[in-house]
Design an enzyme around this catalytic site. Structure first.
Site, PDB file in Angstrom:
ATOM      1  N   ILE A  14      39.240  49.266  68.475  1.00 28.66           N
ATOM      2  CA  ILE A  14      38.908  49.977  69.711  1.00 28.66           C
ATOM      3  C   ILE A  14      39.931  50.943  70.008  1.00 28.66           C
ATOM      4  O   ILE A  14      39.308  52.089  70.382  1.00 28.66           O
ATOM      5  CB  ILE A  14      38.669  48.966  70.784  1.00 28.66           C
ATOM      6  CG1 ILE A  14      37.350  48.042  70.670  1.00 28.66           C
ATOM      7  CG2 ILE A  14      38.514  49.547  72.071  1.00 28.66           C
ATOM      8  CD1 ILE A  14      37.269  46.785  71.620  1.00 28.66           C
ATOM      9  N   CYS A 131      31.450  44.491  75.256  1.00 31.27           N
ATOM     10  CA  CYS A 131      30.638  45.213  74.609  1.00 31.27           C
ATOM     11  C   CYS A 131      29.143  44.872  74.936  1.00 31.27           C
ATOM     12  O   CYS A 131      28.191  45.682  75.234  1.00 31.27           O
ATOM     13  CB  CYS A 131      30.875  45.261  73.073  1.00 31.27           C
ATOM     14  SG  CYS A 131      30.529  43.745  72.203  1.00 31.27           S
ATOM     15  N   ALA A 163      34.133  42.988  64.285  1.00 32.16           N
ATOM     16  CA  ALA A 163      34.804  42.247  65.295  1.00 32.16           C
ATOM     17  C   ALA A 163      36.207  42.014  64.609  1.00 32.16           C
ATOM     18  O   ALA A 163      36.420  41.160  63.786  1.00 32.16           O
ATOM     19  CB  ALA A 163      34.325  40.965  65.408  1.00 32.16           C
ATOM     20  N   ASN A 170      38.968  36.287  71.448  1.00 34.02           N
ATOM     21  CA  ASN A 170      38.454  36.330  73.248  1.00 34.02           C
ATOM     22  C   ASN A 170      37.072  36.004  73.316  1.00 34.02           C
ATOM     23  O   ASN A 170      36.500  36.465  74.183  1.00 34.02           O
ATOM     24  CB  ASN A 170      38.688  37.674  73.553  1.00 34.02           C
ATOM     25  CG  ASN A 170      40.183  37.958  73.878  1.00 34.02           C
ATOM     26  OD1 ASN A 170      40.647  39.107  74.653  1.00 34.02           O
ATOM     27  ND2 ASN A 170      41.109  37.110  73.670  1.00 34.02           N
TER      28      ASN A 170
END
Length: 316
Positions: A14, A131, A163, A170
């Protein structure tokens, strides 16, 4: 016009994608520092190749850098637990700093740009939900502005390869944070979120299913509201789209459905099917789950920086 300098904490998927977006598309923002904890990470190496200052010593390393004096915005793309510590350290060193939280920590208010950014433009810390939340909450909100929503349930299916370790660590926070934001931002009386990591090869694009149970209302009005909201999201996530026509089912009073923990329900069931294709700035196009998070975070900070510029101009 002076651009606001930003730092990104977290050099994973990210953080790296967000860095590339800022470098390519930043209007009010300028990329200044990439922060990580692994000196061998691809994100830090890529940042150095692109001329961005780096540190592998976490937030502590950032605050010791000369560049920190000019930082106005920090994006945190680490984990929920780490963000709590990061925010406290940053705020102690620089009380006025703006923090965009891309973890499920949710210290600040939830922010979904098309729904409630205007109300949060001046917050010191905003949370980008998840997301799945960024993809589906606009659809829940689109229904709730037409009819009272009693219950909303979303299922987010993402490619397993998209992922990273932060996302996997998380999962529980993902479901809790998304469920709460469905209620607080989407306007549902009760929200539920489910995430599925799809191991299919080749990887599939992010798919989201949204089920909304509401009072009876005009199906045409709801469909129009959903289409309008989808177009608004597409303004900053071009790969966001309705996969098929919105589906409706009237649940009559004499044949209600029983929702565990909620009770019997009659009214209108709305089903929305979404697909999110990524812009492929860093990861392949199937990683729409990352793209919608980074795009929403960038849109949020850009509008905040624009508001800061306007305020500075007004007082000049």
């Amino acid at each position: 016009m002076r651009k606001r300098k930003v730092a990104i904490i977290g050099s994973g998927n990210i953080g790296t994608d967000l860095m590339i977006k800022i470098l390519r598309h930043g209007q009010h923002l300028e990329m200044a520092v990439m922060v990580g904890i692994d000196p061998q990470s691809d994100g830090l190496a890529r940042a150095r190749r692109m001329g961005v200052a780096t540190t592998h010593e976490g937030v502590g390393g950032l605050m010791q850098m000369a560049e920190f004096a000019d930082i106005d915005f920090v994006f945190d793309a680490t984990s929920a637990g780490a963000h709590i510590k990061n925010d406290a350290a940053l705020r102690e060193a620089k009380p006025g700093i703006r923090v965009i939280d891309l973890t499920p920590a949710a210290i600040g208010p939830y922010c979904v740009p098309v729904v409630n950014l205007a109300a949060n433009l001046h917050q010191g810390n905003v949370n980008m939900v998840t997301c799945g939340g960024q993809a589906t909450i606009p659809m829940v909100a689109a229904v709730s502005r037409v009819a009272k929503v009693h219950y909303a349930e979303i299922v987010a299916s993402i490619a397993s390869q998209s992922a990273g370790p932060g996302t996997r660590a998380n999962i529980d926070e993902f479901t809790e944070t998304t469920s709460q934001a469905i209620e607080k931002v989407g306007g549902a009386g009760k929200g539920k979120a489910i995430i599925v990591l799809n191991p299919a090869e080749p990887p599939l694009m992010m798919r989201d299913t949204v089920y909304v149970l509401s009072e009876l209302a005009s199906q045409e009005a709801i469909a129009a509201s959903i289409a309008e909201m989808a177009a608004a999201v597409q303004a900053y996530v071009p790969g966001y789209r309705l996969k098929q026509q919105v589906q409706f089912e009237v649940i009559p009073e004499d044949k209600p459905v029983n929702l565990p923990g909620i009770g019997c329900f009659s009214g209108l069931k709305t089903a929305v099917y979404l697909e999110v294709e990524g812009a492929a700035h860093y990861l392949p196009a199937y990683a729409g789950n990352l793209d919608i998070m980074t795009s929403a975070a960038l849109a949020t900070a850009e509008q905040m920086a624009g508001a800061m510029h306007s305020a500075a101009g007004a007082t000049a």
